[in-house]
Every structure is written in structure tokens, then in C-alpha cells.
Scaffold this active site. Structure first.
Site, short mmCIF file in Angstrom:
data_model
loop_
_atom_site.label_atom_id
_atom_site.label_comp_id
_atom_site.label_asym_id
_atom_site.label_seq_id
_atom_site.Cartn_x
_atom_site.Cartn_y
_atom_site.Cartn_z
N HIS A 130 42.85 47.01 35.73
CA HIS A 130 43.24 48.06 36.67
C HIS A 130 43.89 49.23 35.93
O HIS A 130 43.82 50.37 36.38
CB HIS A 130 44.21 47.51 37.71
N ASP A 137 39.93 45.83 43.74
CA ASP A 137 40.11 44.71 44.67
C ASP A 137 39.61 45.16 46.04
O ASP A 137 40.12 46.15 46.58
CB ASP A 137 41.58 44.31 44.76
N GLU A 201 39.69 34.99 41.92
CA GLU A 201 40.02 35.85 43.06
C GLU A 201 38.73 36.39 43.67
O GLU A 201 38.00 37.13 43.01
CB GLU A 201 40.91 37.03 42.61
N HIS A 204 38.39 40.41 43.54
CA HIS A 204 38.47 41.21 42.31
C HIS A 204 37.11 41.36 41.65
O HIS A 204 36.40 40.38 41.42
CB HIS A 204 39.44 40.54 41.33
#
Length: 221
Positions: A130, A137, A201, A204
Site C-alpha cells: 500500500h 483492499d 485476506e 486484498h
């Protein structure tokens, strides 16, 4: 607020001047683009770290309310939205996190470094994708604006968020077929648009790994 003027040089030949207030986000001047603007508003933005409704329980983004990515990642996200509209007219991608300054990464790390949650936050020394503007996300909303049920919320840190074990979760009844189908739809459009998922995740997605991101883009201070 004090106004600051900078002269930027792009590609060695294009020169122009821009002005902004001292408290404005620096992202546009790091070569990143506004996802909502590029998508003409078709992609929703609900930054969770610009609220207190996140695992930190704190707004660490302050005035930042827009989602920024490097141009190539933003273009791929728009491509994913186009694919979604073809498959599910009226559905939209919603962005919960995008580019993140390293200064915010430090703040997040300080809050979790001595807790079990530290495994979910990259240290500032290592950096997060990021921090380069190449990771995002996301989730999906239907034509009414209701988020699709993915089995867990975004920012949920537990094994149920992991795509790696979804087949087992389905067999055990911890994920329903609808929840799994929603995750698969999200992954399908993101992968087709050029993003890669991760095993831990479901929300993500990233355009490059850490080493490639470092070669291609500067870290966001």
C-alpha cells in the site's frame, strides 16, 4: 492555511506548476491518481482507516477521504469494474484502502508492534505494498448499494478471511455457497484485470510483489 506552490517535471519535458494547501493530501503530487475520478464515480470509496471503524479503533488517515493508486493499478481497477458491470449490471467495486503513506504505516505499527495484531501490519522498515500505491483492499456492492456478504467484514483478522481454506470452510458450514460465490466473483474480475490475490485476506489485491514495486515506484513518504 498556507498555500504552497511546486513546479513538477514529468518525463523530462513537461513542466507545470500546481498549488495546494498545507493540509491537503500529497498523493496527487506523487504521481498517483484518484480512483473515483478515473472511474467517473463508478467505483465507490469508503476508506476504513479514515474512520474509527477499523481494527485500530482510530482514524489514522485524517483528512484523506479519496483512494489513490499508481496510474497502472488504477486503470486495472477500472478494467475490473468494467468486467463486473458486464457480469452483474449495477454492481460496483468499493475501495476500503488504497495508497498509504509510510508515515501512516509507522503510526499503525506503533499501535500494534507489541500485540498479536502485529502479524497483520507490515513494519515501516519492510514496508507495505500500500505504501507504493500498487495494492488495494476492495469488496463489491449490489445495485442497491448493499455490500455483498463475503463471510467476514473487511479488516477481519482470523482464518475465516483466508481464501486458502475456503473449500474447508464451505464443507464445515463456516462459509455459505453464496458467500463463497461472492468471493469468487470478486477474485475473478480482479485477476482478469491483472491483480493478484493473497492467501490470507479475501479483500486484498496487488499489482506487483514488494521487490518489483520497489524497482518501479518510489515509496510514499
Amino acid at each position: 492555511m498556507r498555500e504552497i506552490t511546486k513546479t513538477l517535471i514529468l518525463a523530462g519535458w513537461l513542466v507545470f506548476s500546481i498549488s495546494w494547501t498545507k493540509t491537503s493530501p500529497i498523493f496527487p503530487y506523487q504521481g498517483l491518481v484518484d480512483v473515483s475520478e478515473l472511474s467517473e464515480g463508478r467505483i465507490l470509496v469508503r476508506l476504513i482507516y479514515s474512520t474509527t471503524n477499523n481494527f485500530l479503533g482510530e482514524d489514522v488517515y485524517g483528512d484523506l477521504e479519496k483512494a489513490y493508486l499508481v496510474l497502472e493499478a488504477a486503470q486495472r481497477l477500472v478494467a475490473a469494474q468494467n468486467l463486473l458491470e458486464q457480469k452483474r449490471p449495477g454492481y460496483r467495486i468499493v475501495v476500503y484502502d488504497a495508497a498509504r503513506p509510510l508515515s501512516v504505516q509507522r503510526k499503525m505499527w506503533e499501535k500494534v508492534k507489541n500485540t498479536p495484531q502485529s502479524i497483520y501490519v507490515a513494519s515501516p522498515e519492510r514496508g507495505s505494498l500500500h505504501n507504493y500505491g500498487v495494492a488495494v483492499d476492495v469488496s463489491l456492492v449490489d445495485e442497491t448499494g448493499q455490500e455483498l456478504d463475503m463471510g467476514t467484514p473487511v479488516d477481519f483478522f482470523g482464518e475465516l478471511a483466508s481464501p486458502k481454506y475456503e473449500k474447508r470452510f464451505l464443507q464445515d458450514g463456516r462459509l455459505s455457497q453464496t458467500q463463497l460465490s461472492n468471493r469468487l466473483l470478486l477474485r475473478e474480475i480482479m485477476i482478469q484485470a491483472g491483480f493478484s490475490p493473497i492467501e490470507t485476506e479475501w479483500w486484498h489485491f496487488q499489482m506487483y510483489g514488494r521487490e518489483e514495486a520497489r524497482k518501479r515506484y518510489p515509496i510514499i513518504p
